[in-house]
Write a protein that holds these residues in place. Structure first.
Motif, PDB file in Angstrom:
ATOM      1  N   LEU A 182      28.917  40.358  54.755  1.00 47.79           N
ATOM      2  CA  LEU A 182      29.973  39.642  54.031  1.00 47.79           C
ATOM      3  C   LEU A 182      31.354  39.912  54.634  1.00 47.79           C
ATOM      4  O   LEU A 182      31.848  41.037  54.555  1.00 47.79           O
ATOM      5  CB  LEU A 182      29.961  40.084  52.557  1.00 47.79           C
ATOM      6  N   PRO A 183      32.010  38.885  55.216  1.00 51.75           N
ATOM      7  CA  PRO A 183      33.399  39.086  55.659  1.00 51.75           C
ATOM      8  C   PRO A 183      34.301  39.385  54.460  1.00 51.75           C
ATOM      9  O   PRO A 183      34.127  38.807  53.372  1.00 51.75           O
ATOM     10  CB  PRO A 183      33.767  37.740  56.302  1.00 51.75           C
ATOM     11  N   TYR A 184      35.262  40.269  54.672  1.00 49.27           N
ATOM     12  CA  TYR A 184      36.193  40.691  53.619  1.00 49.27           C
ATOM     13  C   TYR A 184      36.854  39.490  52.942  1.00 49.27           C
ATOM     14  O   TYR A 184      36.927  39.425  51.705  1.00 49.27           O
ATOM     15  CB  TYR A 184      37.256  41.610  54.244  1.00 49.27           C
ATOM     16  N   THR A 185      37.308  38.524  53.740  1.00 42.67           N
ATOM     17  CA  THR A 185      38.028  37.359  53.187  1.00 42.67           C
ATOM     18  C   THR A 185      37.146  36.592  52.201  1.00 42.67           C
ATOM     19  O   THR A 185      37.601  36.157  51.143  1.00 42.67           O
ATOM     20  CB  THR A 185      38.499  36.436  54.328  1.00 42.67           C
ATOM     21  N   GLU A 186      35.859  36.474  52.556  1.00 42.37           N
ATOM     22  CA  GLU A 186      34.897  35.796  51.676  1.00 42.37           C
ATOM     23  C   GLU A 186      34.691  36.613  50.395  1.00 42.37           C
ATOM     24  O   GLU A 186      34.594  36.053  49.290  1.00 42.37           O
ATOM     25  CB  GLU A 186      33.563  35.653  52.423  1.00 42.37           C
ATOM     26  N   GLY A 187      34.627  37.931  50.557  1.00 37.00           N
ATOM     27  CA  GLY A 187      34.467  38.829  49.399  1.00 37.00           C
ATOM     28  C   GLY A 187      35.628  38.699  48.429  1.00 37.00           C
ATOM     29  O   GLY A 187      35.426  38.661  47.204  1.00 37.00           O
ATOM     30  N   ILE A 188      36.847  38.622  48.963  1.00 36.16           N
ATOM     31  CA  ILE A 188      38.036  38.456  48.110  1.00 36.16           C
ATOM     32  C   ILE A 188      37.959  37.135  47.345  1.00 36.16           C
ATOM     33  O   ILE A 188      38.272  37.067  46.148  1.00 36.16           O
ATOM     34  CB  ILE A 188      39.330  38.537  48.960  1.00 36.16           C
ATOM     35  N   LYS A 189      37.505  36.073  48.026  1.00 36.49           N
ATOM     36  CA  LYS A 189      37.363  34.760  47.358  1.00 36.49           C
ATOM     37  C   LYS A 189      36.396  34.862  46.175  1.00 36.49           C
ATOM     38  O   LYS A 189      36.652  34.332  45.093  1.00 36.49           O
ATOM     39  CB  LYS A 189      36.835  33.717  48.354  1.00 36.49           C
ATOM     40  N   ILE A 190      35.264  35.532  46.378  1.00 34.81           N
ATOM     41  CA  ILE A 190      34.262  35.703  45.307  1.00 34.81           C
ATOM     42  C   ILE A 190      34.880  36.446  44.127  1.00 34.81           C
ATOM     43  O   ILE A 190      34.687  36.080  42.965  1.00 34.81           O
ATOM     44  CB  ILE A 190      33.013  36.446  45.843  1.00 34.81           C
ATOM     45  N   LEU A 191      35.644  37.505  44.425  1.00 40.90           N
ATOM     46  CA  LEU A 191      36.280  38.293  43.358  1.00 40.90           C
ATOM     47  C   LEU A 191      37.341  37.474  42.626  1.00 40.90           C
ATOM     48  O   LEU A 191      37.470  37.544  41.398  1.00 40.90           O
ATOM     49  CB  LEU A 191      36.894  39.572  43.943  1.00 40.90           C
ATOM     50  N   GLU A 192      38.123  36.688  43.380  1.00 42.02           N
ATOM     51  CA  GLU A 192      39.157  35.836  42.755  1.00 42.02           C
ATOM     52  C   GLU A 192      38.512  34.787  41.845  1.00 42.02           C
ATOM     53  O   GLU A 192      39.031  34.490  40.762  1.00 42.02           O
ATOM     54  CB  GLU A 192      40.018  35.168  43.838  1.00 42.02           C
ATOM     55  N   GLU A 193      37.376  34.244  42.294  1.00 37.34           N
ATOM     56  CA  GLU A 193      36.652  33.266  41.460  1.00 37.34           C
ATOM     57  C   GLU A 193      36.146  33.920  40.174  1.00 37.34           C
ATOM     58  O   GLU A 193      36.165  33.316  39.099  1.00 37.34           O
ATOM     59  CB  GLU A 193      35.483  32.665  42.250  1.00 37.34           C
ATOM     60  N   ALA A 194      35.694  35.187  40.303  1.00 38.11           N
ATOM     61  CA  ALA A 194      35.221  35.916  39.123  1.00 38.11           C
ATOM     62  C   ALA A 194      36.358  36.108  38.118  1.00 38.11           C
ATOM     63  O   ALA A 194      36.175  35.944  36.911  1.00 38.11           O
ATOM     64  CB  ALA A 194      34.648  37.272  39.537  1.00 38.11           C
ATOM     65  N   VAL A 195      37.550  36.441  38.627  1.00 39.86           N
ATOM     66  CA  VAL A 195      38.726  36.613  37.767  1.00 39.86           C
ATOM     67  C   VAL A 195      39.071  35.293  37.084  1.00 39.86           C
ATOM     68  O   VAL A 195      39.359  35.242  35.881  1.00 39.86           O
ATOM     69  CB  VAL A 195      39.935  37.146  38.584  1.00 39.86           C
ATOM     70  N   ALA A 196      39.015  34.199  37.859  1.00 40.36           N
ATOM     71  CA  ALA A 196      39.321  32.862  37.312  1.00 40.36           C
ATOM     72  C   ALA A 196      38.354  32.491  36.189  1.00 40.36           C
ATOM     73  O   ALA A 196      38.706  31.768  35.255  1.00 40.36           O
ATOM     74  CB  ALA A 196      39.269  31.817  38.426  1.00 40.36           C
ATOM     75  N   LYS A 197      37.123  33.003  36.296  1.00 39.71           N
ATOM     76  CA  LYS A 197      36.110  32.698  35.264  1.00 39.71           C
ATOM     77  C   LYS A 197      36.165  33.687  34.090  1.00 39.71           C
ATOM     78  O   LYS A 197      35.306  33.663  33.210  1.00 39.71           O
ATOM     79  CB  LYS A 197      34.711  32.724  35.887  1.00 39.71           C
ATOM     80  N   GLY A 198      37.151  34.587  34.133  1.00 38.24           N
ATOM     81  CA  GLY A 198      37.347  35.470  32.980  1.00 38.24           C
ATOM     82  C   GLY A 198      36.887  36.898  33.156  1.00 38.24           C
ATOM     83  O   GLY A 198      36.979  37.699  32.223  1.00 38.24           O
ATOM     84  N   HIS A 199      36.370  37.258  34.358  1.00 40.97           N
ATOM     85  CA  HIS A 199      35.937  38.650  34.560  1.00 40.97           C
ATOM     86  C   HIS A 199      37.169  39.561  34.612  1.00 40.97           C
ATOM     87  O   HIS A 199      38.147  39.252  35.289  1.00 40.97           O
ATOM     88  CB  HIS A 199      35.124  38.785  35.853  1.00 40.97           C
ATOM     89  N   LYS A 200      37.114  40.664  33.896  1.00 45.01           N
ATOM     90  CA  LYS A 200      38.254  41.588  33.835  1.00 45.01           C
ATOM     91  C   LYS A 200      38.035  42.770  34.783  1.00 45.01           C
ATOM     92  O   LYS A 200      37.065  43.500  34.659  1.00 45.01           O
ATOM     93  CB  LYS A 200      38.421  42.120  32.411  1.00 45.01           C
TER      94      LYS A 200
END
Length: 464
Positions: A306-324
Motif C-alpha cells: 500500500l503506497p502511503y498516499t493511497e493509505g491516507i486517502k482510505i483514512l480520509e474517506e473513513a473520517v468522511a464516513k464518520g469514523h473517529k
C-alpha cells in the motif's frame, strides 16, 4: 538417579520404569488416602502429577510441601487414571530442596500483570511467563535459523557508539568520568578528552549503519542484539532496553525487500505454530481466545502493498464516513498506531506493507523516489500491534545522500566512515529493523511489552 525433565516424562510410554523428577510445586492436594502434587520444572507448560501415599511419608514433611516449594520425587511412571494427564509418578521417595512460606507472592491465581511486575524475580515461575519465555526462546531460534538457511551472516555491531543512527538524540551516555566533577570548556560544553574513549559516546539505538558496512562486504548480514532508547515513554509499547533484528542486503530493490519482510515474518509465526503448540494453546485459552486464529491468518494471507498516499486517502474517506480518530489525518503526517490498525484490522483485514512515505517523516538515509517528495520506506503493519517492521532501500548515491544530510543539518563529523561506503564501490542495498519484543507481543497475544521481556527497563524502573 539421573533426573528426567517433565517434558520428557510426559511423552514417555516406559510404564513401570522408576524415574526421578525435580521441580517446583504448583499445587498440593491432600486427603487421608492420597496426596496429589502437581510438579513443574519449566521445560513445558504442563505439570506432572506425583501421587503420594501419605501412610509412607512423614506427615509434617508432606505438610511442608506447599505451592512454590522445590522438591525431588522418585517413583514409578504409570498411566494416569485421572483426566488431564496421560502419565503420573507413583511416588516412592521425596526430598525437599527448598521450602516456600505462605508469604510467597506468586501462589494465588488470577493476579494482575501489574502486580506481578513488582516481583520480576519470581513471576517467571508462573504458567503465563513460562509460556512467554519459552516462545521468546523459540522466536530467537527461528530468526537465527531463517537467516542462516537464507545465506545471511550473523554480524555483531557495537553497543557503544559515537554516532546517532536515527538522529533522535535520545541516547544513554556512556562515561567513566566523575559526574560530580565534570571538566567543562569555556563555552560550557563538557570536555571529554580524559574520558575512556576521548569523545562523547552512547549506547546504540540501532546497529543499522554498521550493518550497512557488513552488507557491502559480505552481501547479506543480520544483527540481533540489544538496543537502547532514552525515550521518556511510559506506554505499553515502549522499552528503554529492547532487542532488534536488523538484516541488511546488498543488491536488493524495493520489491525484493518487501518479499524478504513478508517471508521472514511468516517463517517466524509458522515456527511458533509448529514448535510452541502447548504454550500457544495455553495463551489462547487464558490470555487471548483469538490468538491462534490470528497467527494462522497471518501465515495464510498475502500482505497488502500500500503506497502511503493511497493509505491516507482510505483514512480520509473513513473520517468522511464518520469514523473517529484521536489524531487528525492529512498527507505528510506520521501515522499513529490507531491509523495503522484501522487499515489492517478494519479496512483490509490482513497485514499491510506501507511504502513511499513523505521524505520529511523518514530517516535521512532512505532512497528518494523520482517524485522528489517520497522515499522507498517500508513499514509492515500488523493487527493489534501496528508497525512491527520498519525498513527501506538506502540511498547509495553519495551526492544525493550528502545533499539530504546538509538539508537536515545532520552533524556528520563522526560519520565519515558511513559516507565512505558511498565513495568506494557503492552499491544498491536495503534492509529493515524488527523490534523483537513487538514480535513476541504479537505471537503471545500479551498486551504490554513489559511482559514479554524478563526484566523490563522503563522510565524510573531498573529493578532486578
Amino acid at each position: 538417579m539421573k533426573r528426567t525433565k517433565v517434558v520428557d516424562a510426559l511423552k514417555s510410554t516406559d510404564f513401570g520404569k522408576e524415574i526421578n523428577v525435580k521441580g517446583w510445586v504448583r499445587t498440593h492436594r491432600s486427603s487421608k488416602a492420597v496426596d496429589f502434587i502437581a510438579l513443574n520444572d519449566g521445560s513445558t507448560i504442563k505439570n506432572i502429577q506425583v501421587v503420594v501415599d501419605p501412610a509412607k511419608f512423614d506427615a509434617q514433611m508432606l505438610k511442608n510441601i506447599t505451592t512454590g516449594a522445590c522438591i525431588s520425587a522418585t517413583g514409578v511412571l504409570v498411566e494416569s487414571q485421572g483426566a488431564g494427564q496421560t502419565v503420573e509418578v507413583q511416588c516412592e521417595a521425596l526430598e525437599i530442596y527448598g521450602l516456600c512460606g505462605s508469604d510467597y507472592p506468586m501462589q494465588k491465581k488470577g493476579q494482575s500483570f501489574e502486580y506481578m511486575r513488582q516481583y520480576g524475580h519470581l513471576r517467571l515461575r508462573t504458567n503465563t511467563f513460562g509460556a512467554v519465555m519459552r516462545i521468546r526462546h523459540n522466536m530467537a531460534m527461528a530468526i537465527h535459523t531463517y537467516f542462516h538457511e537464507h545465506g545471511f551472516f550473523y554480524f555483531h555491531t557495537p553497543l557503544i557508539t559515537a554516532s546517532d543512527c536515527e538522529g533522535a538524540g535520545q541516547m544513554f551516555q556512556v562515561t567513566t568520568m566523575n559526574l560530580y566533577d565534570l571538566k567543562k570548556e569555556q563555552n560550557g560544553k563538557i570536555n571529554y578528552a580524559n574520558d575512556f574513549f576521548g569523545k562523547q559516546t552512547s549506547l546504540t539505538v540501532s546497529g543499522q549503519l554498521e550493518g550497512e558496512l557488513g552488507a557491502t562486504a559480505l552481501g547479506a548480514i543480520y544483527t540481533f542484539g540489544p538496543t537502547f532508547r532514552a525515550e521518556n515513554s511510559n506506554t505499553p509499547r515502549h522499552l528503554a532496553e529492547f532487542w532488534m533484528i536488523e538484516p541488511e542486503v546488498a543488491f536488493i530493490d524495493l520489491d525484493d525487500l518487501m518479499e524478504l519482510e513478508e517471508d521472514f515474518i511468516k517463517y517466524c509465526v509458522n515456527w511458533a505454530l509448529t514448535h510452541c503448540k502447548d504454550d500457544l494453546e495455553f495463551l489462547n485459552k487464558m490470555i487471548d481466545k483469538t490468538l491462534i486464529a490470528r497467527l494462522q491468518s497471518v501465515v495464510g494471507e498475502e500482505f497488502v502493498r500500500l503506497p502511503y498516499t493511497e493509505g491516507i486517502k482510505i483514512l480520509e474517506e473513513a473520517v468522511a464516513k464518520g469514523h473517529k480518530f484521536e489524531f487528525p489525518v492529512s498527507w505528510g503526517m506520521d501515522l499513529a498506531s490507531e491509523h495503522e490498525r484501522y487499515l489492517v484490522e478494519e479496512h483490509f483485514k490482513k497485514p499491510v506493507i506501507m511504502i513511499d512515505y513523505p521524505k520529511d517523516i523518514k530517516a535521512f538515509y532512505m532512497k528518494i523516489n523520482d517524485d522528489g517528495r517520497t522515499v522507498q520506506g517500508t513499514d509492515v503493519l500488523f493487527p493489534q500491534i501496528g508497525e512491527i517492521i520498519g525498513g527501506s532501500v538506502r540511498e547509495e548515491n553519495y551526492d544525493k545522500l550528502m545533499s539530504e544530510i546538509e538539508r537536515r543539518n545532520i552533524p556528520m563529523k563522526d560519520m565519515w566512515w558511513y559516507l565512505d561506503t558511498r565513495k568506494y564501490g557503492t552499491c544498491p542495498h536495503g534492509g529493515f529493523g524488527l523490534g523483537f519484543e513487538r514480535l513476541i507481543l504479537f505471537v503471545t497475544g500479551m498486551q504490554n511489552i513489559r511482559d514479554v521481556i524478563p526484566f523490563p527497563r522503563t522510565p524510573k524502573t531498573a529493578e532486578f
